[in-house]
Design a protein around this motif. Structure first.
Motif, PDB file in Angstrom:
ATOM      1  N   ILE A   7      26.973  -5.245   2.412  1.00 46.99           N
ATOM      2  CA  ILE A   7      26.598  -3.571   2.429  1.00 46.99           C
ATOM      3  C   ILE A   7      25.115  -3.968   3.753  1.00 46.99           C
ATOM      4  CG2 ILE A   7      26.288  -1.482   2.091  1.00 46.99           C
ATOM      5  CD1 ILE A   7      27.116  -2.701  -1.080  1.00 46.99           C
ATOM      6  N   ARG A   8      25.504  -2.564   4.587  1.00 45.70           N
ATOM      7  CA  ARG A   8      24.924  -2.731   5.492  1.00 45.70           C
ATOM      8  C   ARG A   8      24.058  -1.274   5.618  1.00 45.70           C
ATOM      9  NH1 ARG A   8      23.783  -8.024   8.722  1.00 45.70           N
ATOM     10  NH2 ARG A   8      25.012  -8.469   8.767  1.00 45.70           N
ATOM     11  N   TYR A   9      23.067  -0.784   5.962  1.00 48.29           N
ATOM     12  CA  TYR A   9      22.370   0.574   5.688  1.00 48.29           C
ATOM     13  C   TYR A   9      21.974   0.965   7.154  1.00 48.29           C
ATOM     14  CZ  TYR A   9      22.539  -0.993   1.396  1.00 48.29           C
ATOM     15  OH  TYR A   9      22.573  -0.753  -0.337  1.00 48.29           O
ATOM     16  N   GLU A  16      23.630   4.474   3.254  1.00 46.72           N
ATOM     17  CA  GLU A  16      24.837   2.992   3.910  1.00 46.72           C
ATOM     18  C   GLU A  16      25.477   3.373   5.517  1.00 46.72           C
ATOM     19  OE1 GLU A  16      29.112   1.467   1.107  1.00 46.72           O
ATOM     20  OE2 GLU A  16      27.108   1.986   0.336  1.00 46.72           O
ATOM     21  N   ALA A  17      26.064   2.241   5.862  1.00 43.45           N
ATOM     22  CA  ALA A  17      26.892   2.375   7.256  1.00 43.45           C
ATOM     23  C   ALA A  17      28.152   2.614   6.966  1.00 43.45           C
ATOM     24  CB  ALA A  17      26.421   0.972   8.051  1.00 43.45           C
ATOM     25  N   THR A  26      28.778  -1.843  13.887  1.00 44.35           N
ATOM     26  CA  THR A  26      27.671  -2.144  14.294  1.00 44.35           C
ATOM     27  C   THR A  26      27.783  -2.252  15.698  1.00 44.35           C
ATOM     28  OG1 THR A  26      29.239  -4.013  13.991  1.00 44.35           O
ATOM     29  CG2 THR A  26      28.166  -3.774  11.993  1.00 44.35           C
ATOM     30  N   ILE A  27      26.493  -1.786  16.155  1.00 46.27           N
ATOM     31  CA  ILE A  27      26.888  -1.546  17.608  1.00 46.27           C
ATOM     32  C   ILE A  27      25.689  -2.886  17.747  1.00 46.27           C
ATOM     33  CG2 ILE A  27      25.964  -0.038  19.219  1.00 46.27           C
ATOM     34  CD1 ILE A  27      27.190   1.560  18.479  1.00 46.27           C
ATOM     35  N   GLY A  28      26.794  -3.792  18.134  1.00 47.29           N
ATOM     36  CA  GLY A  28      26.042  -4.814  18.271  1.00 47.29           C
ATOM     37  C   GLY A  28      24.829  -5.146  19.186  1.00 47.29           C
ATOM     38  N   GLU A  29      25.430  -4.812  20.268  1.00 47.05           N
ATOM     39  CA  GLU A  29      24.410  -5.876  21.567  1.00 47.05           C
ATOM     40  C   GLU A  29      22.897  -4.733  21.312  1.00 47.05           C
ATOM     41  OE1 GLU A  29      27.029  -2.309  24.177  1.00 47.05           O
ATOM     42  OE2 GLU A  29      27.243  -3.281  22.148  1.00 47.05           O
TER      43      GLU A  29
END
Ligand code: FES
Ligand code: ZN
Ligand code: ZN
Length: 327
Positions: A7-9, A16-17, A26-29
């Motif tokens: 789980i990502r926040y 919770e995202a 998930t805005i990776g960069e």
């Protein structure tokens, strides 16, 4: 054994995202995980930053947004208004059957939501024939004629209505894909002009062209549209799209998951640093432009393309009538 998903926040508020579109959440960069609210804020912040970094326009002057009815231009019109810019919409009905009717409908719907009435021009009324009919008369691919007709009307409406800036919804996938295509083919002519701002030409009466969504990838624009209930048409043009560009967009999207941010870096580094190099290398051949003798719009010849099309359509119609009376 099933692996438990982590789980990502949200980086901002620790809620919770979002989970539903992982690649966007998930805005990776940037190393960010965002909830709905903070994704919307993040998106708007970056649009504003892009406008400022490339000196596209400010809040005083009106901007004309070219609306195709698709997600990119519709998000652009919506977000510019939300950010307080004076953004008016312009839509060209191309006369491509149901697809064009649906697109116009969506444009009107969005206009109602944001309380603005878009300018609408119908090509069939204006020229006497739809895009498919014009392509038949000229025996040439619809897309190339269509692109030139669109440009003509955007310029014309901007000039007649007093807009100095025209904004289009080109996104990062479009821009990075076409950059890759033009680099692989060493299309210097395009590389010189590959920049999110094209300067105005006041002598000829040509507006400045800007692309405020140039750093936003397609999936994030789609997510922003969905989260804000922005109406848009998802029908692709039935006359076929630029198949070549799709190949290059696809290549970058395959690399992206392995090297997060590669699309953005590839494009951004070019426009921030290497574009100048191309400009200094090549001496741009200036085509001498003049004003069309019939409609007064800029044209490389005495009569512009659209006026030539109008004349050819009239001609073709007269011939058809004659044939009908003979039979
Ligand atoms: Fe112009 Fe399809 S949108 S030919
Ligand atoms: Zn949050
Ligand atoms: Zn003309």
């Amino acid at each position: 054994m099933t692996e438990k998903k982590k789980i990502r926040y949200c980086t901002e508020c620790k809620r919770e995202a979002m989970k539903f579109i992982p690649s966007v959440v998930t805005i990776g960069e940037f190393g960010l995980y965002l909830c709905e609210k903070h994704f919307i804020e993040w998106f708007e912040h970056w649009v504003e930053k892009t406008i400022e970094e490339f000196h596209m326009f400010d809040r005083d002057g009106p901007v004309l947004v070219a609306l195709s009815g698709g997600k990119d231009s519709m998000v652009l019109w919506y977000v510019l208004n939300k950010l307080g810019y004076k953004a008016e919409g312009f839509h060209l009905n191309l006369g491509i059957g149901e697809t064009s009717e649906q697109a116009q409908q969506k444009v009107l719907e969005l206009g109602q939501i944001i309380g603005k009435e878009p300018f609408i021009i119908n090509i069939t009324k204006e020229i006497g024939a739809s895009i498919p009919d014009i392509a038949k008369i000229f025996l040439s691919p619809a897309c190339s004629i269509c692109g030139r007709i669109k440009r003509y009307f955007f310029n014309r409406i901007a000039r007649l209505q007093g807009f100095k800036v025209v904004a289009t919804g080109h996104n990062l996938d479009d821009e990075a894909g076409s950059l890759l295509f033009n680099l692989i083919n060493w299309n210097e002519k395009y590389l010189i002009r590959k920049y999110p701002v094209l300067k105005e030409d006041t002598k000829l009466g040509l507006p400045r062209k800007v692309k405020p969504l140039t750093l936003m990838s397609e999936d994030r624009i789609l997510l922003y549209a969905q989260l804000n209930n922005i109406p848009f048409s998802s029908e692709p043009c039935p006359l076929g799209q630029d198949a070549k560009l799709h190949i290059y967009k696809d290549i970058l999207n395959r690399v992206e998951p392995r090297t997060k941010g590669v699309k953005r870096n590839f494009y951004l580094r070019f426009i921030r640093k290497y574009q100048r190099l191309f400009q200094s290398l090549a001496v741009e051949k200036q085509t001498t432009m003049q004003k069309c003798q019939i409609c007064d719009e800029p044209s490389p010849s005495q009569v512009c393309l659209v006026c030539k099309i109008k004349l050819a359509v009239q001609d073709a119609r007269q011939k058809e009538d004659k044939n009908d009376t003979h039979h």
